[in-house]
Write a protein that holds these residues in place. Structure first.
Motif, short mmCIF file in Angstrom:
data_model
loop_
_atom_site.label_atom_id
_atom_site.label_comp_id
_atom_site.label_asym_id
_atom_site.label_seq_id
_atom_site.Cartn_x
_atom_site.Cartn_y
_atom_site.Cartn_z
N ASN A 137 0.83 -1.22 0.00
CA ASN A 137 0.00 0.00 0.00
C ASN A 137 0.85 1.26 0.00
OD1 ASN A 137 -2.40 -1.39 -0.15
ND2 ASN A 137 -2.71 -1.42 2.05
N GLY A 138 1.91 1.24 -0.82
CA GLY A 138 2.77 2.41 -0.98
C GLY A 138 3.85 2.58 0.06
N GLN A 139 3.93 1.70 1.02
CA GLN A 139 4.94 1.78 2.07
C GLN A 139 5.95 0.66 1.86
OE1 GLN A 139 3.31 1.69 6.03
NE2 GLN A 139 5.33 1.70 6.99
N THR A 140 7.24 0.99 1.76
CA THR A 140 8.27 -0.01 1.54
C THR A 140 8.80 -0.50 2.89
OG1 THR A 140 8.87 1.03 -0.55
CG2 THR A 140 10.49 -0.47 0.42
N VAL A 141 8.68 -1.82 3.10
CA VAL A 141 9.10 -2.43 4.36
C VAL A 141 9.76 -3.78 4.09
CG1 VAL A 141 7.28 -1.36 5.76
CG2 VAL A 141 6.85 -3.55 4.68
N ARG A 195 -0.61 1.23 8.84
CA ARG A 195 -2.00 0.78 9.02
C ARG A 195 -2.14 -0.61 8.45
NH1 ARG A 195 -6.04 0.24 5.80
NH2 ARG A 195 -8.18 0.47 6.48
N LEU A 196 -2.71 -1.51 9.24
CA LEU A 196 -2.96 -2.86 8.76
C LEU A 196 -4.26 -2.89 7.95
CD1 LEU A 196 -2.08 -5.05 11.85
CD2 LEU A 196 -0.76 -4.78 9.74
N PRO A 197 -4.26 -3.61 6.83
CA PRO A 197 -5.51 -3.72 6.06
C PRO A 197 -6.54 -4.55 6.81
CG PRO A 197 -3.77 -5.05 5.07
CD PRO A 197 -3.15 -4.30 6.21
N GLN A 198 -7.79 -4.29 6.51
CA GLN A 198 -8.90 -5.03 7.11
C GLN A 198 -9.31 -6.16 6.17
OE1 GLN A 198 -10.16 -4.12 10.23
NE2 GLN A 198 -8.33 -2.85 10.15
N THR A 199 -10.04 -7.13 6.70
CA THR A 199 -10.55 -8.24 5.90
C THR A 199 -11.40 -7.70 4.75
OG1 THR A 199 -10.55 -9.67 7.83
CG2 THR A 199 -11.93 -10.36 5.98
N ASN A 200 -11.22 -8.27 3.57
CA ASN A 200 -11.90 -7.90 2.32
C ASN A 200 -11.49 -6.55 1.76
OD1 ASN A 200 -13.36 -10.32 2.11
ND2 ASN A 200 -14.88 -9.54 3.56
N GLU A 201 -10.44 -5.96 2.29
CA GLU A 201 -9.92 -4.70 1.76
C GLU A 201 -8.91 -5.01 0.66
OE1 GLU A 201 -7.15 -1.12 3.49
OE2 GLU A 201 -8.65 -1.98 4.81
N GLU A 202 -8.86 -4.16 -0.36
CA GLU A 202 -7.87 -4.33 -1.41
C GLU A 202 -6.50 -3.89 -0.90
OE1 GLU A 202 -7.04 -1.95 -5.33
OE2 GLU A 202 -8.61 -3.43 -5.73
N GLU A 234 -2.41 -3.38 -2.18
CA GLU A 234 -1.46 -3.33 -3.29
C GLU A 234 -0.11 -3.82 -2.77
OE1 GLU A 234 0.75 -0.21 -6.27
OE2 GLU A 234 -1.17 0.36 -5.40
N LEU A 235 0.39 -4.89 -3.38
CA LEU A 235 1.68 -5.47 -3.01
C LEU A 235 2.56 -5.46 -4.25
CD1 LEU A 235 3.59 -7.05 -1.08
CD2 LEU A 235 2.47 -9.12 -1.90
N ASP A 236 3.61 -4.66 -4.22
CA ASP A 236 4.56 -4.58 -5.33
C ASP A 236 3.86 -4.33 -6.67
OD1 ASP A 236 6.66 -5.01 -3.55
OD2 ASP A 236 6.62 -7.18 -3.85
N GLY A 237 2.85 -3.46 -6.65
CA GLY A 237 2.15 -3.08 -7.88
C GLY A 237 1.03 -4.01 -8.30
#
Length: 103
Positions: A27-31, A67-74, A76-79
């Motif tokens: 989601n735009g954050q590099t970790v 922020r952790l994504p919620q269940t059923n949320e989209e 984005e991982l590496d595009g």
């Protein structure tokens, strides 16, 4: 050293760019993250159609993501775009289970 301190020390080895982790954009954050992937096949026996899905387990050190994504949320991982099936905390790591239909 107590057990919590030992887990923290072990995480620094496990989620480490020189050992198991690689840099990934979530989601735009590099970790630093460790990704375990597997492909499952679900066959609809009535219509003889197969649905192929890719399921990923993404492990990051707890607190690495803003922020952790919620269940059923989209997510984005590496595009690439995935659906978040679940998020859980396991031994100091945030584990995201993501799914996308294979093309």
């Amino acid at each position: 050293m107590n057990l919590k301190a030992q887990f923290e020390k072990d995480l620094d080895v496990f989620v480490n760019l020189n050992e198991f982790a690689d840099l990934h954009s979530i989601n735009g954050q590099t970790v630093p993250a460790i990704i375990n992937s597997s492909t499952f096949e679900d066959i609809d026996r009535e219509t003889v159609q197969a649905l192929f899905t890719s399921t990923l387990r993404v492990c990051v050190k707890q607190g690495s993501l803003n922020r952790l994504p919620q269940t059923n949320e989209e997510v984005e991982l590496d595009g690439m775009h995935y659906n978040c099936l679940s998020t859980e905390v396991k031994q100091g790591c945030d584990v995201l289970v993501l799914e996308a239909n294979a093309h």
